[in-house]
Design a protein around this motif. Structure first.
Motif, mmCIF file in Angstrom:
data_model
loop_
_atom_site.group_PDB
_atom_site.id
_atom_site.type_symbol
_atom_site.label_atom_id
_atom_site.label_comp_id
_atom_site.label_asym_id
_atom_site.label_seq_id
_atom_site.Cartn_x
_atom_site.Cartn_y
_atom_site.Cartn_z
ATOM 1 N N LYS A 63 0.857 -1.189 0.000
ATOM 2 C CA LYS A 63 0.000 0.000 0.000
ATOM 3 C C LYS A 63 0.895 1.241 0.000
ATOM 4 N N LEU A 64 0.557 2.197 -0.834
ATOM 5 C CA LEU A 64 1.260 3.479 -0.876
ATOM 6 C C LEU A 64 0.355 4.553 -0.299
ATOM 7 N N VAL A 65 0.813 5.184 0.763
ATOM 8 C CA VAL A 65 0.071 6.293 1.380
ATOM 9 C C VAL A 65 0.706 7.587 0.890
ATOM 10 N N LYS A 66 -0.103 8.434 0.293
ATOM 11 C CA LYS A 66 0.404 9.667 -0.301
ATOM 12 C C LYS A 66 0.030 10.867 0.563
ATOM 13 N N GLY A 76 3.845 11.622 8.984
ATOM 14 C CA GLY A 76 3.952 10.551 7.995
ATOM 15 C C GLY A 76 3.797 9.180 8.623
ATOM 16 N N ILE A 77 4.438 8.971 9.757
ATOM 17 C CA ILE A 77 4.354 7.675 10.431
ATOM 18 C C ILE A 77 2.945 7.411 10.934
ATOM 19 N N ILE A 78 2.343 8.392 11.573
ATOM 20 C CA ILE A 78 0.997 8.208 12.113
ATOM 21 C C ILE A 78 -0.015 7.930 11.000
ATOM 22 N N LYS A 79 0.105 8.627 9.869
ATOM 23 C CA LYS A 79 -0.796 8.365 8.736
ATOM 24 C C LYS A 79 -0.654 6.925 8.266
ATOM 25 N N GLY A 80 0.577 6.421 8.250
ATOM 26 C CA GLY A 80 0.795 5.035 7.851
ATOM 27 C C GLY A 80 0.213 4.059 8.852
ATOM 28 N N ILE A 81 0.397 4.344 10.142
ATOM 29 C CA ILE A 81 -0.122 3.468 11.196
ATOM 30 C C ILE A 81 -1.638 3.344 11.105
ATOM 31 N N TYR A 82 -2.315 4.454 10.841
ATOM 32 C CA TYR A 82 -3.768 4.425 10.776
ATOM 33 C C TYR A 82 -4.293 3.672 9.552
#
Length: 237
Positions: A63-66, A76-82
């Protein structure tokens, strides 16, 4: 096997991203239960273009989170964790100073403890220069005095935890103080913090974004002091 999520924040890592993805796609093929999430944290170079062209972009568990604009490392890390589906979550940087295979080995070693107990696993960096170790030692001492805790190598990667711990992260900082906030929260919530020796390599390519040389270390020291003061005030520790 429970799903495991690897979160890798990336900001202007175009020189490293191909090698990173080459290693991650091997992990993807070997461990079907590992979810890989790369967070493109507002990169202004060709990181996004390279990622979309790499074969990993079309794999099932990738998955790519933009994030359009970089407003902080922690964001950036928190957005990925969620976005993570895993029962066990780990984050580490895209610069390859931490080998993704070492992170997977660490997770597999501690997976039972992570699933059953209130445990956080963090890296403890090995093979670093004496100068870097000295800097980290003094920064740790300051943190321990200010917060009356026992922590060392606060910014070491990876950070590994059970997904349930996310519920304890109340309004996490969006900047570089996330690592410290994360560990202080774990202590406050009576989690045990175990350390796992990680060989700390040189960046595969590119220039360190903080503390890469003497001038960088001075800037990082000043920035760290500000984060410590800010956290002390906000957490009411």
């Amino acid at each position: 096997m429970k799903i495991i999520s690897l979160i890798i924040p990336s900001y202007n890592e175009s020189e490293n991203i191909v090698e990173l993805c080459n290693r991650l796609i091997k992990i993807n093929k070997k461990y079907k239960y590992i979810e890989i999430i790369i967070v493109n944290n507002g990169s202004t170079d060709s990181t996004a273009y390279i990622l979309k062209k790499h074969p990993i972009y079309k794999t099932k568990n990738f998955k790519l989170v933009k994030i359009r604009k970089n407003i902080g490392y922690g964001n950036g890390i928190i957005k990925g964790i969620y976005q993570a589906k895993g029962e066990i979550i780990a984050w580490f940087h895209a610069d390859l100073q931490t080998n993704p295979n070492d992170v997977v080995s660490c997770i597999l070693k501690y997976k039972k403890k992570l699933l059953k107990n209130k445990t956080i696993i963090k890296g403890k960096r090995k093979s670093r220069s004496s100068f870097d170790n000295l800097f980290t030692y003094f920064m740790s001492k300051i943190v321990n005095i200010v917060f009356n805790v026992k922590l060392e190598d606060v910014n070491a990667q990876p950070k590994i935890f059970n997904k349930k711990f996310i519920l304890q992260l109340k309004n996490p900082p969006k900047d570089f103080s996330l690592d410290l906030y994360f560990l202080l929260t774990a202590i406050k919530c009576n989690y045990k913090i175990d350390q796992f020796p990680i060989r700390w390599g040189n960046r595969f390519a590119g220039v360190a974004k903080g503390g890469g040389n003497l001038i960088g270390k001075f800037k990082l020291t000043y920035r760290t002091f500000k984060y410590i003061i800010k956290l002390k005030r906000n957490l009411k520790w």
